[in-house]
Design a protein around this motif. Sequence first.
Motif, mmCIF file in Angstrom:
data_model
loop_
_atom_site.group_PDB
_atom_site.id
_atom_site.type_symbol
_atom_site.label_atom_id
_atom_site.label_comp_id
_atom_site.label_asym_id
_atom_site.label_seq_id
_atom_site.Cartn_x
_atom_site.Cartn_y
_atom_site.Cartn_z
ATOM 1 N N ASP A 42 1.069 -1.210 0.060
ATOM 2 C CA ASP A 42 -0.122 0.136 -0.112
ATOM 3 C C ASP A 42 0.759 1.351 0.097
ATOM 4 N N ALA A 43 2.139 1.149 -0.123
ATOM 5 C CA ALA A 43 2.981 2.250 -0.173
ATOM 6 C C ALA A 43 2.961 3.322 -1.322
ATOM 7 N N VAL A 44 3.228 4.515 -0.981
ATOM 8 C CA VAL A 44 2.818 5.536 -2.003
ATOM 9 C C VAL A 44 4.336 5.993 -2.257
ATOM 10 N N VAL A 45 4.448 6.360 -3.530
ATOM 11 C CA VAL A 45 5.909 6.687 -3.974
ATOM 12 C C VAL A 45 5.953 8.285 -3.895
ATOM 13 N N GLY A 46 7.165 8.704 -3.285
ATOM 14 C CA GLY A 46 7.347 10.053 -3.485
ATOM 15 C C GLY A 46 8.973 10.673 -3.761
ATOM 16 N N ARG A 47 8.994 11.889 -3.869
ATOM 17 C CA ARG A 47 10.172 12.407 -4.076
ATOM 18 C C ARG A 47 10.860 13.182 -2.880
ATOM 19 N N VAL A 48 11.874 12.811 -2.245
ATOM 20 C CA VAL A 48 12.483 13.662 -1.135
ATOM 21 C C VAL A 48 12.830 14.914 -1.335
ATOM 22 N N LEU A 49 12.004 16.028 -0.879
ATOM 23 C CA LEU A 49 12.365 17.309 -1.298
ATOM 24 C C LEU A 49 13.562 18.052 -0.168
ATOM 25 N N SER A 50 13.416 17.569 0.890
ATOM 26 C CA SER A 50 14.505 17.970 1.941
ATOM 27 C C SER A 50 14.464 16.993 2.907
ATOM 28 N N VAL A 51 15.563 17.455 3.765
ATOM 29 C CA VAL A 51 15.956 16.340 4.839
ATOM 30 C C VAL A 51 16.372 17.395 5.982
ATOM 31 N N ASP A 52 15.671 17.190 7.204
ATOM 32 C CA ASP A 52 16.101 17.921 8.353
ATOM 33 C C ASP A 52 15.989 17.214 9.645
ATOM 34 N N ARG A 53 16.918 16.901 10.421
ATOM 35 C CA ARG A 53 17.054 16.230 11.546
ATOM 36 C C ARG A 53 16.076 15.122 11.636
ATOM 37 N N GLY A 54 16.462 14.172 10.830
ATOM 38 C CA GLY A 54 15.602 12.992 10.808
ATOM 39 C C GLY A 54 14.123 12.937 10.120
ATOM 40 N N ARG A 55 13.821 14.179 9.687
ATOM 41 C CA ARG A 55 12.510 14.190 8.987
ATOM 42 C C ARG A 55 12.729 14.458 7.667
ATOM 43 N N TYR A 56 12.126 13.689 6.753
ATOM 44 C CA TYR A 56 12.154 13.815 5.310
ATOM 45 C C TYR A 56 10.914 14.329 4.582
ATOM 46 N N THR A 57 10.946 15.481 4.022
ATOM 47 C CA THR A 57 9.523 15.904 3.340
ATOM 48 C C THR A 57 9.703 15.321 2.033
ATOM 49 N N VAL A 58 8.499 14.746 1.840
ATOM 50 C CA VAL A 58 8.241 14.038 0.475
ATOM 51 C C VAL A 58 7.211 14.505 -0.156
ATOM 52 N N MET A 59 7.191 14.709 -1.490
ATOM 53 C CA MET A 59 6.033 14.887 -2.392
ATOM 54 C C MET A 59 5.450 13.642 -3.040
ATOM 55 N N ALA A 60 4.339 13.167 -2.716
ATOM 56 C CA ALA A 60 3.612 12.023 -3.282
ATOM 57 C C ALA A 60 2.931 12.625 -4.455
ATOM 58 N N ASP A 61 2.413 11.849 -5.430
ATOM 59 C CA ASP A 61 1.458 12.016 -6.392
ATOM 60 C C ASP A 61 1.808 13.248 -7.226
ATOM 61 N N GLU A 62 3.023 13.335 -7.483
ATOM 62 C CA GLU A 62 3.562 14.338 -8.136
ATOM 63 C C GLU A 62 2.908 14.653 -9.441
ATOM 64 N N ASP A 63 2.356 16.006 -9.810
ATOM 65 C CA ASP A 63 1.632 16.344 -10.737
ATOM 66 C C ASP A 63 0.430 15.919 -10.957
ATOM 67 N N GLY A 64 -0.090 15.058 -9.950
ATOM 68 C CA GLY A 64 -1.275 14.351 -10.196
ATOM 69 C C GLY A 64 -2.185 15.103 -9.303
ATOM 70 N N ALA A 65 -3.390 14.515 -9.409
ATOM 71 C CA ALA A 65 -4.655 15.444 -8.438
ATOM 72 C C ALA A 65 -4.586 15.329 -7.203
ATOM 73 N N GLU A 66 -3.575 14.236 -6.631
ATOM 74 C CA GLU A 66 -3.862 14.205 -5.354
ATOM 75 C C GLU A 66 -2.214 14.695 -4.868
ATOM 76 N N GLU A 67 -1.685 15.669 -5.322
ATOM 77 C CA GLU A 67 -0.249 15.850 -5.155
ATOM 78 C C GLU A 67 -0.478 16.675 -3.607
ATOM 79 N N ARG A 68 0.839 16.208 -3.055
ATOM 80 C CA ARG A 68 0.795 16.403 -1.604
ATOM 81 C C ARG A 68 2.132 16.163 -0.994
ATOM 82 N N VAL A 69 2.168 17.168 -0.007
ATOM 83 C CA VAL A 69 3.531 16.975 0.594
ATOM 84 C C VAL A 69 3.475 16.287 2.082
#
Length: 341
Positions: A42-69
């Motif tokens: 059930d995993a979603v695929v995303g692009r890691v946008l930034s890394v900060d203290r063990g937290r990874y900001t990930v963009m999912a459904d890039e360019d899709g209807a449910e694009e979200r961070v």
Amino acid sequence: MSWLPPDDEDDDAFGFDESDVRIRPNPKGTRPRTKTRPDHGDAVVGRVLSVDRGRYTVMADEDGAEERVITTTRARELRREAIVTGDRVDVVGDTTGEEGTLARIVRIRPRTTLLRRSADDTDQVERVIVANADQLMIVIAAADPEPRARLVDRYLVAAYDAGIAPLIVVTKTDLADPGPFLANFAALDVPVVRSARGAWPLAELAPILDGHTTVAVGHSGVGKSTLVNALVPGTDRAVGVVNAVTGRGRHTSSSTVSLRVPTGGWIIDTPGVRSFGLGHIDPANVLRAFTDLAEVAADCPRGCTHLADAPDCALDEAVASGRLRADRVDDFRRLLSSLAG
Ligand code: GDP
Ligand code: ZN
């Protein structure tokens, strides 16, 4: 205000942004996943946008209807893995991206490229900077700070080693004519874009960036943040205001972040550095970044080291005949000896 490393040990410059995991050199750049992992269907695929203290900001459904961070952490089984900006990852858990949620990265997808550096040339331990970039934008100033051909050489070596296409952006061309400096690289097949205050080369860069993931590197003070701010309006890299893509979080220019260029493509900005160690690179691969010299060196005796004391090195003859510039050959040899020594 430009961001400067805390001291000359600019290794700290990457702070939390590079992985805290140090990996041993690996010529392929990626390691196959061998251990069996739970199947996260059930995993979603995303692009890691930034890394900060063990937290990874990930963009999912890039360019899709449910694009979200999504804000994520990494799963236990990945704790020894470097997850870096640009990585493609599988995320499970609460992947809604809603305020206060924290999802989990369970897999790193195979990387197409990996940009790496070491603390210095004798340090074989490498640090991963960015994954999956296909272009390296080398930002250099025509003046203030004075351009250094040798730093550009280093970036070029790293780019070719990683299989990333380089381009050079010369900033501050309103302060000095970069012509003489650029002569060092004239024989290379590397695109050069000139930039000046008030004349940002946005139209020229737009088609170069569109459809690509471009990582921007440069010495601190060259005007990289200024240029990135011009390319991605609303992202004040210098003072670390709210990120234009994510709309939240604080990203200063001391971290590596992916920014979406409004005209297309992604630009990954990295902190300014003073040096770029190549200790992880095989000296035999250095010549690839000096294509003008490589042509000449094809005539060298078998096994030629191309160093100053190499007998009958064709580079010497080419300098004597005026085919190659002496300073260009010197820069190459200096880099080669630094890696070999
Ligand atoms: P960074 O460390 O590479 O991010 O550099 P900054 O973007 O912080 O810029 C360093 C300084 O150079 C700032 O004072 C900028 O205003 C200045 N600067 C940036 N681009 C130009 C340019 O094209 N021309 C001139 N004259 N100054 C520039
Ligand atoms: Zn030689």
